[in-house]
Design a protein around this motif. Structure first.
Motif, PDB file in Angstrom:
ATOM      1  N   TRP A  68      -2.261  36.104  15.520  1.00 14.50           N
ATOM      2  CA  TRP A  68      -3.118  35.096  16.159  1.00 14.50           C
ATOM      3  C   TRP A  68      -3.138  33.792  15.364  1.00 14.50           C
ATOM      4  O   TRP A  68      -3.001  32.708  15.919  1.00 14.50           O
ATOM      5  N   GLN A  69      -3.265  33.903  14.046  1.00 12.53           N
ATOM      6  CA  GLN A  69      -3.305  32.700  13.212  1.00 12.53           C
ATOM      7  C   GLN A  69      -2.002  31.906  13.304  1.00 12.53           C
ATOM      8  O   GLN A  69      -2.001  30.672  13.277  1.00 12.53           O
ATOM      9  N   ARG A  73      -1.613  28.123  14.580  1.00  9.98           N
ATOM     10  CA  ARG A  73      -0.938  27.122  13.756  1.00  9.98           C
ATOM     11  C   ARG A  73       0.135  26.381  14.580  1.00  9.98           C
ATOM     12  O   ARG A  73       0.186  25.150  14.596  1.00  9.98           O
ATOM     13  N   LEU A  74       0.964  27.126  15.275  1.00  5.01           N
ATOM     14  CA  LEU A  74       2.048  26.521  16.040  1.00  5.01           C
ATOM     15  C   LEU A  74       1.519  25.630  17.163  1.00  5.01           C
ATOM     16  O   LEU A  74       2.099  24.584  17.467  1.00  5.01           O
ATOM     17  N   SER A  75       0.424  26.035  17.774  1.00  9.09           N
ATOM     18  CA  SER A  75      -0.109  25.276  18.907  1.00  9.09           C
ATOM     19  C   SER A  75      -1.079  24.195  18.454  1.00  9.09           C
ATOM     20  O   SER A  75      -1.627  23.464  19.293  1.00  9.09           O
ATOM     21  N   GLY A  76      -1.291  24.083  17.136  1.00  9.82           N
ATOM     22  CA  GLY A  76      -2.232  23.087  16.643  1.00  9.82           C
ATOM     23  C   GLY A  76      -3.640  23.317  17.176  1.00  9.82           C
ATOM     24  O   GLY A  76      -4.431  22.385  17.288  1.00  9.82           O
ATOM     25  N   GLY A  77      -3.935  24.552  17.532  1.00 12.64           N
ATOM     26  CA  GLY A  77      -5.272  24.876  18.010  1.00 12.64           C
ATOM     27  C   GLY A  77      -5.521  24.502  19.465  1.00 12.64           C
ATOM     28  O   GLY A  77      -6.618  24.702  19.981  1.00 12.64           O
ATOM     29  N   SER A  78      -4.481  23.947  20.140  1.00 10.83           N
ATOM     30  CA  SER A  78      -4.643  23.623  21.573  1.00 10.83           C
ATOM     31  C   SER A  78      -4.293  24.848  22.406  1.00 10.83           C
ATOM     32  O   SER A  78      -3.205  25.407  22.253  1.00 10.83           O
ATOM     33  N   PRO A  79      -5.181  25.235  23.294  1.00 12.02           N
ATOM     34  CA  PRO A  79      -4.908  26.407  24.124  1.00 12.02           C
ATOM     35  C   PRO A  79      -3.582  26.254  24.864  1.00 12.02           C
ATOM     36  O   PRO A  79      -3.330  25.219  25.473  1.00 12.02           O
ATOM     37  N   ILE A  91       5.584  48.265  24.087  1.00 11.80           N
ATOM     38  CA  ILE A  91       5.459  49.369  23.118  1.00 11.80           C
ATOM     39  C   ILE A  91       4.675  48.932  21.880  1.00 11.80           C
ATOM     40  O   ILE A  91       4.552  49.700  20.920  1.00 11.80           O
ATOM     41  N   GLN A  92       4.099  47.737  21.899  1.00  9.83           N
ATOM     42  CA  GLN A  92       3.288  47.248  20.774  1.00  9.83           C
ATOM     43  C   GLN A  92       1.813  47.180  21.191  1.00  9.83           C
ATOM     44  O   GLN A  92       1.516  46.986  22.373  1.00  9.83           O
ATOM     45  N   PRO A  93       0.908  47.263  20.221  1.00 10.53           N
ATOM     46  CA  PRO A  93      -0.522  47.196  20.549  1.00 10.53           C
ATOM     47  C   PRO A  93      -0.988  45.747  20.665  1.00 10.53           C
ATOM     48  O   PRO A  93      -1.408  45.143  19.679  1.00 10.53           O
ATOM     49  N   LEU A  94      -0.902  45.173  21.855  1.00 13.01           N
ATOM     50  CA  LEU A  94      -1.153  43.741  22.025  1.00 13.01           C
ATOM     51  C   LEU A  94      -2.506  43.424  22.667  1.00 13.01           C
ATOM     52  O   LEU A  94      -2.864  42.249  22.822  1.00 13.01           O
ATOM     53  N   GLY A  95      -3.253  44.453  23.028  1.00  8.03           N
ATOM     54  CA  GLY A  95      -4.531  44.226  23.712  1.00  8.03           C
ATOM     55  C   GLY A  95      -5.492  43.362  22.898  1.00  8.03           C
ATOM     56  O   GLY A  95      -6.141  42.454  23.430  1.00  8.03           O
ATOM     57  N   GLY A  96      -5.558  43.626  21.598  1.00  2.00           N
ATOM     58  CA  GLY A  96      -6.488  42.882  20.741  1.00  2.00           C
ATOM     59  C   GLY A  96      -6.124  41.409  20.647  1.00  2.00           C
ATOM     60  O   GLY A  96      -6.996  40.533  20.641  1.00  2.00           O
ATOM     61  N   LEU A  97      -4.818  41.135  20.590  1.00  2.00           N
ATOM     62  CA  LEU A  97      -4.353  39.741  20.517  1.00  2.00           C
ATOM     63  C   LEU A  97      -4.757  38.979  21.783  1.00  2.00           C
ATOM     64  O   LEU A  97      -5.203  37.816  21.713  1.00  2.00           O
ATOM     65  N   ILE A  98      -4.599  39.628  22.923  1.00  2.00           N
ATOM     66  CA  ILE A  98      -4.945  38.987  24.204  1.00  2.00           C
ATOM     67  C   ILE A  98      -6.439  38.679  24.237  1.00  2.00           C
ATOM     68  O   ILE A  98      -6.846  37.566  24.611  1.00  2.00           O
ATOM     69  N   ASP A  99      -7.257  39.639  23.828  1.00  2.00           N
ATOM     70  CA  ASP A  99      -8.715  39.407  23.813  1.00  2.00           C
ATOM     71  C   ASP A  99      -9.067  38.249  22.885  1.00  2.00           C
ATOM     72  O   ASP A  99      -9.855  37.373  23.234  1.00  2.00           O
ATOM     73  N   ARG A 100      -8.447  38.263  21.705  1.00  2.00           N
ATOM     74  CA  ARG A 100      -8.722  37.219  20.705  1.00  2.00           C
ATOM     75  C   ARG A 100      -8.378  35.832  21.258  1.00  2.00           C
ATOM     76  O   ARG A 100      -9.159  34.887  21.138  1.00  2.00           O
ATOM     77  N   GLY A 101      -7.197  35.728  21.878  1.00  2.00           N
ATOM     78  CA  GLY A 101      -6.770  34.442  22.425  1.00  2.00           C
ATOM     79  C   GLY A 101      -7.615  33.985  23.601  1.00  2.00           C
ATOM     80  O   GLY A 101      -7.909  32.792  23.733  1.00  2.00           O
ATOM     81  N   HIS A 102      -8.016  34.922  24.435  1.00  2.00           N
ATOM     82  CA  HIS A 102      -8.839  34.545  25.596  1.00  2.00           C
ATOM     83  C   HIS A 102     -10.146  33.894  25.164  1.00  2.00           C
ATOM     84  O   HIS A 102     -10.628  32.966  25.822  1.00  2.00           O
ATOM     85  N   GLU A 103     -10.691  34.375  24.043  1.00  2.00           N
ATOM     86  CA  GLU A 103     -11.943  33.777  23.524  1.00  2.00           C
ATOM     87  C   GLU A 103     -11.778  32.275  23.290  1.00  2.00           C
ATOM     88  O   GLU A 103     -12.749  31.526  23.354  1.00  2.00           O
ATOM     89  N   GLU A 104     -10.538  31.860  22.991  1.00  2.00           N
ATOM     90  CA  GLU A 104     -10.296  30.448  22.659  1.00  2.00           C
ATOM     91  C   GLU A 104      -9.601  29.705  23.794  1.00  2.00           C
ATOM     92  O   GLU A 104      -9.098  28.589  23.600  1.00  2.00           O
ATOM     93  N   GLY A 105      -9.509  30.321  24.940  1.00  2.00           N
ATOM     94  CA  GLY A 105      -8.955  29.625  26.105  1.00  2.00           C
ATOM     95  C   GLY A 105      -7.440  29.707  26.236  1.00  2.00           C
ATOM     96  O   GLY A 105      -6.859  29.056  27.104  1.00  2.00           O
TER      97      GLY A 105
END
Ligand code: SF4
Ligand code: SF4
Lengths: 245, 245
Positions: A68-69, A73-79, A91-105
């Motif tokens: 997520w970090q 960094r790559l997006s400069g914090g812009s959604p 095959i990777q556990p990506l659910g948490g990343l999606i939730d984390r990103g959704h919080e920030e738009g």
């Protein structure tokens, strides 16, 4: 080789923002999270560096927060739209990343062949199901594919994207589209000169790809298949086989 | 020169189905109805054969029914997206054609610079407003542009498509997007080698277009303008400046 704990994501590369070169999001700036590892071995795979275990030492086991970090960094914090691809990112556990990103738009698109279904598909914004045609050398498990649709619960915008190399692939694409009449279809002429995994700037037969593109456009038009979109891989035309753009 | 009665449509060419090469419908099979005549004279116009009155003798005054029959013939009677372009198709009486096609399940997309507003814009399925940037040599009349949006009554799917040649055009695109924050934006690198109207197979600087495309992608990414899509004219990459494909 790095050992991966259950909550860790096996990452091949994270890069962007650059434009999505394919399918429904074509032209949209996106950050790519490419995961390592795949349950398939398509004959013309263009991401072998994220598939073949020979390249495993280049993959990193990263926590959700670290991935997520890096996206921030790559997006400069812009959604931005984040594209989860691979390998097979399912095959990777990506659910948490999606939730984390959704919080920030941020929004999330997943590209997968549809061989492995996950609960968190329902959290996606865009689900690109890309069943592999005969020329890939793979067999489609339609029950697994149906499970992907079932678990997504109709929530993400969902489309079929099918690579077409030849007549047999075209027939397969036609049958897949008929099986899921409610899903928009994107046809993509096969890049028959994919980069070898260890040479990211390999020559590419652009004229061959364009020739297949013209063939596919004519074929769909003659067939009066007027709902399917036909799109080449734009990034291949713009940047060739170069990686990370 | 043919005289045109009020209810007649001045047609430059009708062709397809082929794929839409630009913007929101990129890759979708469509039949093009290109009308003759334009209230603009953009410096890089790629459709001068449908603009310059020197080519008027090639245009036909057709009844709505005749245009409709040609669309049906080309599509083999299968409902297809019909793209109304020009020239400026807004100066033609196209409302009847849209109604006729809707009865049979056809859909209609209009591409216009937004200088002339019509009641029948509200009947469209897709409205592509393409205000012309400084490099065109034209001035945008934003009141006329606003009238286009007003008369469309929010019914068609509406997007901005802006051609970008240089920095000044990019700034114009940014300002136009800021003026209409609710409209999706498509940026298109300018084809600076448009075909002369009398030579439809003129050489084209593909590498120059791709170079401008890469510049535009980088620029939007650096600017964190992450909602605008950046798309080249696909038909130019696939078929060059050839007409009728
Ligand atoms: S499914 Fe995709 S990543 Fe996996 S082998 Fe096939 S093309 Fe490569
Ligand atoms: S508005 Fe379009 S058709 Fe008219 S001159 Fe400009 S580019 Fe050509």
């Amino acid at each position: 080789m790095t050992s991966v704990r259950p909550a860790e994501i096996r990452v091949s590369e994270i890069f962007g923002p650059t434009i999505q070169g394919e399918g429904i999001l074509i032209g949209l700036p996106t950050v790519f999270v490419r995961t390592g590892g795949c349950d398939y071995r398509c004959s013309w795979c263009d991401s072998l560096h994220a598939v073949d275990s020979e390249y495993r030492e280049d993959w990193r086991a990263m926590s959700t927060e670290d991935v997520w970090q890096e996206v921030v960094r790559l997006s400069g914090g812009s959604p931005v739209m984040v594209t989860l691809s691979g390998g097979n990112p399912a095959i990777q556990p990506l659910g948490g990343l999606i939730d984390r990103g959704h919080e920030e738009g941020y929004r999330f698109a997943l590209e997968t062949q549809g061989s492995v279904a996950r609960d968190w598909f329902a959290e996606l914004d865009v689900l690109v199901l890309s069943p592999k045609p005969p020329s890939s050398g793979m067999e489609t498990d339609w029950e697994a594919f149906d499970a992907c649709l079932r678990l997504s619960k109709g929530r993400p915008q969902t489309v079929l994207k099918i690579v077409v190399l030849d007549e047999a692939d075209y027939a397969y694409a036609r049958a897949a589209a008929a099986r899921y009449p409610h899903l928009p279809v994107y046809l993509q002429p096969c890049n028959h000169t994919p980069p070898p995994p260890d040479a990211d700037d390999a020559p590419i037969d652009v004229e061959g790809i364009l020739e297949r593109m013209r063939w596919l456009v004519d074929k769909a038009a003659e067939d009066r298949w007027l709902e399917a979109r036909v799109l080449p891989q734009l990034h291949v035309l713009i940047w060739g086989n170069k990686r990370g753009v």
